[in-house]
Scaffold this active site. Structure first.
Site, PDB file in Angstrom:
ATOM      1  N   HIS A  56      -2.456 -10.344   0.369  1.00 23.15           N
ATOM      2  CA  HIS A  56      -1.402  -9.332   0.293  1.00 23.15           C
ATOM      3  C   HIS A  56      -0.072 -10.046   0.032  1.00 23.15           C
ATOM      4  CE1 HIS A  56      -3.560  -5.818   2.566  1.00 23.15           C
ATOM      5  NE2 HIS A  56      -4.350  -6.416   1.698  1.00 23.15           N
ATOM      6  N   GLU A  58       2.826 -10.077   1.417  1.00 20.79           N
ATOM      7  CA  GLU A  58       3.502 -10.705   2.559  1.00 20.79           C
ATOM      8  C   GLU A  58       2.788 -11.996   2.980  1.00 20.79           C
ATOM      9  OE1 GLU A  58       2.512  -7.568   2.288  1.00 20.79           O
ATOM     10  OE2 GLU A  58       3.763  -6.179   3.438  1.00 20.79           O
TER      11      GLU A  58
END
Lengths: 159, 159
Positions: A56, A58
């Site tokens: 992902h 992040e």
């Protein structure tokens, strides 16, 4: 108080969400990590292109930022992400300990386009024996022997 | 029904927890991913040695297993881990979608030796504006424009 810098960095995170999507890397999500007013790492979602369910935006940006800083913590850093973090990313954020997170889209916006992490939030709240994925406890005493050794370990690096 | 195989695989996860600890890789946590009765990936915690706060045993093993399978999902796989997963790993597990998880130590055992993820579980449950790490919403409309593009994207790979 939102500053000119904040506006610039969240725009960069949104730009990255589009860049990742357009380059077929994965879903439309981007993130940057900022320290002392400068971007030290950027990331976009790369789940489908890298066959990595943890890639992902992040997580990608946090891993790069930590590598750059030579630290497993993001002291005094700020994360700007194009969307409210999922539970996995939220966990990663708490382990990395930045001082703040700015996000553009909400998790409701994400659910609307098919990224529904509501199921995961619900599961986390359930008792472990009630979850949809079967969780089975086994060999706890053997596991605890290693934990005991950790407690007694000299020169261990806590985190 | 616990099988002989289950006992063997959980023991391997515990062995890895000790191996990682003894080799100064990180905390005392190990995990394996099994498919069709065979270990396809192993991992241990490497947070402090690799400066990667996401390098928990389960995340390491999931990433390796997916790489090996050439897939971002762990269809029909089972994860054996030496300790009940933290919220980040739980999120990673839900995204990877294995069919079951066996764990040895509980999160209470982990808290006893200083790995307390109770704080993270509490934070996940809070409203975003009440969390200890500051979460600030910014530029939502710009972010949603990219989401709109995703909805209309031809040939996108959903996950």
């Amino acid at each position: 108080m939102i500053t000119e810098q904040d506006n610039r960095f969240i725009k960069r995170a949104i730009e990255l969400s589009e860049k990742g999507m357009d380059s077929q890397a994965g879903g439309p999500f981007g993130a940057v990590v900022v320290k002392n007013g400068e971007i030290i790492a950027e990331g976009f979602n790369a789940v489908t292109s890298s066959n990595d369910p943890t890639a992902h935006a992040e997580v990608v940006a946090i891993r790069k930022a930590c590598e750059k800083l030579g630290s497993f913590q993001l002291d005094d850093c700020i994360i700007y992400t194009s969307c409210e973090p999922c539970p996995m990313c939220l966990g990663a954020i708490y382990w990395a300990r930045p001082k703040a997170v700015y996000y553009a889209c909400t998790k409701e916006d994400a659910a609307e386009i098919g990224f529904d992490d509501h199921f995961i939030y619900d599961e986390i709240d359930k008792k472990i024996e009630d979850r949809n994925v079967k969780f089975i406890n086994l060999d706890r005493e053997e596991g605890r022997k290693v934990f005991k050794k950790w407690e007694e370990k000299e020169g261990r690096v806590d985190y």
